[in-house]
Design a protein around this motif. Structure first.
Motif, PDB file in Angstrom:
ATOM      1  N   ARG A  98       0.827  -1.195   0.000  1.00  0.00           N
ATOM      2  CA  ARG A  98       0.000   0.000   0.000  1.00  0.00           C
ATOM      3  C   ARG A  98       0.870   1.257   0.000  1.00  0.00           C
ATOM      4  O   ARG A  98       2.041   1.204   0.404  1.00  0.00           O
ATOM      5  N   PRO A  99       0.316   2.384  -0.410  1.00  0.00           N
ATOM      6  CA  PRO A  99       1.103   3.628  -0.437  1.00  0.00           C
ATOM      7  C   PRO A  99       1.662   4.043   0.922  1.00  0.00           C
ATOM      8  O   PRO A  99       2.650   4.782   0.984  1.00  0.00           O
ATOM      9  N   ASP A 100       1.051   3.568   2.017  1.00  0.00           N
ATOM     10  CA  ASP A 100       1.565   3.917   3.340  1.00  0.00           C
ATOM     11  C   ASP A 100       2.697   2.990   3.792  1.00  0.00           C
ATOM     12  O   ASP A 100       3.207   3.127   4.916  1.00  0.00           O
ATOM     13  N   GLY A 101       3.103   2.053   2.943  1.00  0.00           N
ATOM     14  CA  GLY A 101       4.206   1.159   3.277  1.00  0.00           C
ATOM     15  C   GLY A 101       3.791  -0.127   3.949  1.00  0.00           C
ATOM     16  O   GLY A 101       4.640  -0.978   4.232  1.00  0.00           O
ATOM     17  N   SER A 102       2.499  -0.306   4.190  1.00  0.00           N
ATOM     18  CA  SER A 102       2.035  -1.562   4.783  1.00  0.00           C
ATOM     19  C   SER A 102       1.779  -2.592   3.688  1.00  0.00           C
ATOM     20  O   SER A 102       1.596  -2.253   2.522  1.00  0.00           O
ATOM     21  N   LYS A 103       1.770  -3.870   4.086  1.00  0.00           N
ATOM     22  CA  LYS A 103       1.565  -4.935   3.118  1.00  0.00           C
ATOM     23  C   LYS A 103       0.105  -4.989   2.692  1.00  0.00           C
ATOM     24  O   LYS A 103      -0.788  -5.057   3.530  1.00  0.00           O
ATOM     25  N   ASN A 104      -0.133  -4.940   1.417  1.00  0.00           N
ATOM     26  CA  ASN A 104      -1.492  -5.076   0.907  1.00  0.00           C
ATOM     27  C   ASN A 104      -1.933  -6.525   1.087  1.00  0.00           C
ATOM     28  O   ASN A 104      -1.170  -7.445   0.744  1.00  0.00           O
ATOM     29  N   PRO A 105      -3.133  -6.763   1.643  1.00  0.00           N
ATOM     30  CA  PRO A 105      -3.554  -8.155   1.888  1.00  0.00           C
ATOM     31  C   PRO A 105      -3.929  -8.892   0.596  1.00  0.00           C
ATOM     32  O   PRO A 105      -5.085  -9.203   0.327  1.00  0.00           O
ATOM     33  N   LEU A 106      -2.906  -9.128  -0.184  1.00  0.00           N
ATOM     34  CA  LEU A 106      -2.975  -9.954  -1.395  1.00  0.00           C
ATOM     35  C   LEU A 106      -2.189 -11.211  -1.046  1.00  0.00           C
ATOM     36  O   LEU A 106      -0.969 -11.222  -1.065  1.00  0.00           O
ATOM     37  N   HIS A 107      -2.898 -12.246  -0.640  1.00  0.00           N
ATOM     38  CA  HIS A 107      -2.260 -13.407  -0.022  1.00  0.00           C
ATOM     39  C   HIS A 107      -2.119 -14.560  -1.015  1.00  0.00           C
ATOM     40  O   HIS A 107      -3.100 -14.996  -1.623  1.00  0.00           O
ATOM     41  N   ILE A 108      -0.896 -15.042  -1.154  1.00  0.00           N
ATOM     42  CA  ILE A 108      -0.630 -16.203  -2.006  1.00  0.00           C
ATOM     43  C   ILE A 108      -1.053 -17.456  -1.238  1.00  0.00           C
ATOM     44  O   ILE A 108      -0.643 -17.673  -0.092  1.00  0.00           O
ATOM     45  N   GLN A 109      -1.878 -18.278  -1.878  1.00  0.00           N
ATOM     46  CA  GLN A 109      -2.340 -19.518  -1.241  1.00  0.00           C
ATOM     47  C   GLN A 109      -1.366 -20.673  -1.496  1.00  0.00           C
ATOM     48  O   GLN A 109      -1.053 -21.433  -0.593  1.00  0.00           O
ATOM     49  N   ARG A 110      -0.927 -20.778  -2.728  1.00  0.00           N
ATOM     50  CA  ARG A 110       0.035 -21.828  -3.080  1.00  0.00           C
ATOM     51  C   ARG A 110       0.590 -21.524  -4.468  1.00  0.00           C
ATOM     52  O   ARG A 110       0.007 -20.753  -5.227  1.00  0.00           O
ATOM     53  N   LEU A 111       1.715 -22.164  -4.799  1.00  0.00           N
ATOM     54  CA  LEU A 111       2.249 -22.120  -6.152  1.00  0.00           C
ATOM     55  C   LEU A 111       1.755 -23.353  -6.904  1.00  0.00           C
ATOM     56  O   LEU A 111       1.653 -24.442  -6.347  1.00  0.00           O
ATOM     57  N   LYS A 112       1.462 -23.175  -8.183  1.00  0.00           N
ATOM     58  CA  LYS A 112       1.001 -24.283  -9.014  1.00  0.00           C
ATOM     59  C   LYS A 112       2.196 -25.166  -9.405  1.00  0.00           C
ATOM     60  O   LYS A 112       3.282 -24.670  -9.711  1.00  0.00           O
ATOM     61  N   ASN A 113       1.957 -26.466  -9.402  1.00  0.00           N
ATOM     62  CA  ASN A 113       2.962 -27.433  -9.861  1.00  0.00           C
ATOM     63  C   ASN A 113       2.625 -27.758 -11.308  1.00  0.00           C
ATOM     64  O   ASN A 113       1.710 -28.534 -11.594  1.00  0.00           O
ATOM     65  N   LYS A 114       3.359 -27.160 -12.252  1.00  0.00           N
ATOM     66  CA  LYS A 114       2.955 -27.163 -13.656  1.00  0.00           C
ATOM     67  C   LYS A 114       3.786 -28.124 -14.506  1.00  0.00           C
ATOM     68  O   LYS A 114       4.903 -28.492 -14.147  1.00  0.00           O
ATOM     69  N   LEU A 115       3.222 -28.443 -15.657  1.00  0.00           N
ATOM     70  CA  LEU A 115       3.918 -29.273 -16.638  1.00  0.00           C
ATOM     71  C   LEU A 115       5.184 -28.584 -17.129  1.00  0.00           C
ATOM     72  O   LEU A 115       6.253 -29.192 -17.209  1.00  0.00           O
ATOM     73  N   GLY A 116       5.076 -27.337 -17.494  1.00  0.00           N
ATOM     74  CA  GLY A 116       6.200 -26.558 -18.016  1.00  0.00           C
ATOM     75  C   GLY A 116       6.188 -25.167 -17.434  1.00  0.00           C
ATOM     76  O   GLY A 116       5.580 -24.929 -16.395  1.00  0.00           O
ATOM     77  N   ASN A 117       6.908 -24.229 -18.117  1.00  0.00           N
ATOM     78  CA  ASN A 117       6.955 -22.854 -17.633  1.00  0.00           C
ATOM     79  C   ASN A 117       7.388 -22.811 -16.170  1.00  0.00           C
ATOM     80  O   ASN A 117       6.876 -22.047 -15.355  1.00  0.00           O
ATOM     81  N   GLN A 118       8.361 -23.653 -15.836  1.00  0.00           N
ATOM     82  CA  GLN A 118       8.635 -23.912 -14.429  1.00  0.00           C
ATOM     83  C   GLN A 118       9.455 -22.829 -13.743  1.00  0.00           C
ATOM     84  O   GLN A 118       9.364 -22.659 -12.530  1.00  0.00           O
ATOM     85  N   SER A 119      10.276 -22.104 -14.476  1.00  0.00           N
ATOM     86  CA  SER A 119      11.048 -21.045 -13.824  1.00  0.00           C
ATOM     87  C   SER A 119      10.143 -19.919 -13.359  1.00  0.00           C
ATOM     88  O   SER A 119      10.503 -19.137 -12.477  1.00  0.00           O
ATOM     89  N   ASN A 120       8.961 -19.815 -13.941  1.00  0.00           N
ATOM     90  CA  ASN A 120       7.985 -18.797 -13.579  1.00  0.00           C
ATOM     91  C   ASN A 120       7.026 -19.349 -12.537  1.00  0.00           C
ATOM     92  O   ASN A 120       6.469 -20.431 -12.715  1.00  0.00           O
ATOM     93  N   ALA A 121       6.843 -18.621 -11.462  1.00  0.00           N
ATOM     94  CA  ALA A 121       5.883 -19.025 -10.436  1.00  0.00           C
ATOM     95  C   ALA A 121       4.475 -18.631 -10.870  1.00  0.00           C
ATOM     96  O   ALA A 121       4.235 -17.498 -11.274  1.00  0.00           O
ATOM     97  N   SER A 122       3.555 -19.581 -10.804  1.00  0.00           N
ATOM     98  CA  SER A 122       2.135 -19.297 -10.993  1.00  0.00           C
ATOM     99  C   SER A 122       1.431 -19.679  -9.710  1.00  0.00           C
ATOM    100  O   SER A 122       1.767 -20.687  -9.087  1.00  0.00           O
ATOM    101  N   SER A 123       0.442 -18.892  -9.312  1.00  0.00           N
ATOM    102  CA  SER A 123      -0.100 -19.053  -7.964  1.00  0.00           C
ATOM    103  C   SER A 123      -1.608 -18.896  -7.928  1.00  0.00           C
ATOM    104  O   SER A 123      -2.234 -18.415  -8.880  1.00  0.00           O
ATOM    105  N   GLU A 124      -2.170 -19.328  -6.809  1.00  0.00           N
ATOM    106  CA  GLU A 124      -3.534 -18.959  -6.425  1.00  0.00           C
ATOM    107  C   GLU A 124      -3.418 -17.881  -5.364  1.00  0.00           C
ATOM    108  O   GLU A 124      -2.578 -17.972  -4.464  1.00  0.00           O
ATOM    109  N   ILE A 125      -4.256 -16.862  -5.471  1.00  0.00           N
ATOM    110  CA  ILE A 125      -4.176 -15.770  -4.502  1.00  0.00           C
ATOM    111  C   ILE A 125      -5.563 -15.402  -3.986  1.00  0.00           C
ATOM    112  O   ILE A 125      -6.577 -15.684  -4.634  1.00  0.00           O
TER     113      ILE A 125
END
Length: 553
Positions: free
Chosen positions: A251-278
């Protein structure tokens, strides 16, 4: 006999195996890429691309292997219990990101006022993809975010200088402490998939409502790629109207915006890139444009990400053909180099021809983006991007497999880059709208904007008279579109015919005459084709392979 003799330990010699294709300039060794860059006004970028290609064919190749071996790791809290939502990457990933951003991969068309900036930038994306496709995801989204963000002037004043700064900072800290940022997007939800209007994430004003104001978002996103980006373009409902927001990680005030990552996807490819549920739990975001204009706001970003899918899949195919030709040129069977054996030669030439056709139409769209103020070019972008996204991304899967088969068992193991190319190939077909979505989008555009169909066929007509088989094919295609019954059921048939017509017309109008002739004879005959390696005998397969063969100086 002395049992300690070293001959007992050395059981065999390694021979008839090619050296790895490494430590070369990926741009100056690629005659096909050079041709299409210069054909579409990108000659001024030769020095920049040569420098870029030197690193891609050098240390960035090994960085790509490391980034795909040492995968991203998610840590939700620190050791004291503070929520941090940290995704940690191998240093090689940051090396790849920094190189691309500093060279202008994400910013060149927005900062340079020259003809061919989209073309030069497309060549960068094509080359970077050969080092590591995964990091190409946040690079694409950052590049493509500009048209959406620029629609909200007060937000753009803060964010655009950071997006286009050519500075990379991968630290988990507020955007206002950085000299450069990356942008992601989070649109897909479980219940809707590609139907974003079914999204249930909601947004309510924190104070005053309206464009540029802060809203509080609550909901879940099924796919959020590159969750360590500094902000995300998000679609959410405001009073049952789908709207677009820019949601920062802090957030602009320096606090963490409550955008919470639930988990990273375990994918077939594109593995260097993290894909997530949020999850958004009251996350603050700025409304871009008016409430209810979410799709209109983000549509140009989606079009650019689809265009980058074309480039990315074309790059997989170009690299796959190059690796197959390089490997077979270093092998000998039956007393002759493998790549010169007639059947293998036919397969390799077919792979090279397909890769060049994919690159040709990708660069044609880049050229159109450089001239989008022209109504014809703008209409072509709206129709042809869906065609290219559908066709190239689907062709890449079979293409990379065939290249891996040319290499054989060595190509199947993970130390060889071809196995990564094959695992990578499906993602671009699925991401940013699957094949059916591209077909339906094209039908919608052609129905709502009839001039786009006229622009598409005007593009094809430029090649009329250059090759009689093409002329016949174009006449048949016109007849197919005159029949209006069951358009949705026939959409894939029409899309395939349009794709082949577009590739052929682009090669005929802008390409080398002999390459265009080969494509038409290989793809537009009544016999057609089913597998790679079925080129007719009239085609100069040796010349196609020679054109794609890397020669190290």
């Amino acid at each position: 006999m002395n049992q300690s003799d070293s001959s007992y330990a050395a059981t065999h010699q390694v021979f008839n195996q090619p050296a790895a294709l490494e430590d070369f300039n990926a741009y100056s060794a690629d005659k096909v890429l050079q041709y299409w860059v210069e054909r579409f006004d990108g000659a001024w970028g030769r020095e920049k691309l040569t420098q870029f290609g030197q690193r891609v064919g050098g240390n960035l190749l090994s960085a790509g292997f490391e980034a795909n071996k040492q995968l991203p790791e998610f840590q939700s809290h620190d050791r004291f219990g503070h929520r941090i939502d940290q995704v940690s990457y191998h240093p090689a990933y940051h090396q790849l990101m920094a190189h691309a951003i500093e060279a202008g991969h994400t910013s060149l068309p927005w900062t340079e006022n020259k003809r061919g900036t989209h073309v030069v930038r497309a060549a960068m994306a094509y080359l970077h993809n050969q080092a590591d496709p995964g990091s190409g995801c946040p690079l694409t989204m950052t590049f493509a975010s500009v048209p959406a963000i620029v629609q909200q002037a007060d937000v753009a004043r803060v964010w655009l200088p950071l997006i286009t700064s050519c500075c990379y900072d991968g630290d988990n800290k507020p955007y206002f402490e950085k000299t450069g940022v990356t942008i992601g997007m989070a649109m897909t939800e479980k219940q809707g998939g590609s139907d974003v209007r079914a999204n249930t994430t909601t947004a309510i004003p924190v104070g005053k409502a309206g464009p540029g104001q802060l809203y509080s978002l609550t909901g879940h996103k099924w796919f959020c790629s590159a969750p360590m980006c500094d902000a995300f373009l998000v679609l959410a409902q405001t009073n049952d109207k789908l709207s677009c927001f820019l949601v920062p990680r802090w957030r602009p005030d320096g606090s963490k915006n409550p955008l919470h990552i639930q988990r990273l996807k375990n994918k077939l490819g594109n593995q260097s890139n993290a894909s997530s549920e949020i999850e958004f739990r009251g996350a603050h975001g700025w409304l871009l444009n008016e409430e209810g204009r979410g799709v209109r706001t983000i549509i140009e970003m989606v079009a650019l990400t689809r265009y980058d899918c074309m480039i990315g899949s074309g790059a997989l195919m170009g690299q796959a053909a190059r690796e197959a030709i390089w490997h077979t040129a270093g092998r000998e069977v039956f007393g002759k180099p493998l790549h010169q054996q007639p059947l293998m030669l036919n397969v390799l030439a077919d792979l090279a021809l397909e890769a060049e056709a994919a690159l040709a139409i990708s660069m044609r769209i880049a050229h159109a983006l450089d001239h989008k103020q022209d109504p014809h070019q703008a209409s072509l972008i709206r129709s042809a991007t869906s065609i290219g996204k559908y066709w190239i991304c689907k062709r890449a899967v079979q293409h990379t497999f065939e290249a891996m088969e040319c290499i054989g068992g060595v190509g199947y193991v993970n130390e060889n880059i071809c196995s990564r190319l094959y695992r990578e190939a499906p993602v671009n077909s699925i991401w940013e709208g699957s094949g059916n979505v591209q077909c339906l989008d094209l039908l919608r555009v052609l129905n709502k904007e009839p001039d786009t169909l006229k622009a598409l066929f005007a593009e094809f007509e430029q090649a009329r008279g250059k090759q009689h088989l093409f002329d016949q094919y174009l006449d048949n295609l016109l007849n197919a579109f005159s029949e209006q019954s069951d358009l949705q059921g026939r959409a894939r048939q029409l899309m395939e015919k349009l794709a082949l017509a577009w590739q052929a017309s682009t090669l005929l109008s802008y390409g080398e005459e002999w390459v265009a002739e080969a494509f038409v004879n290989a793809r537009l005959t009544e016999q057609g084709y089913h597998q790679y390696g079925t080129l007719p005998a009239s085609i100069d397969a040796s010349a196609l392979v020679e054109r794609a063969l890397v020669k190290l100086s």
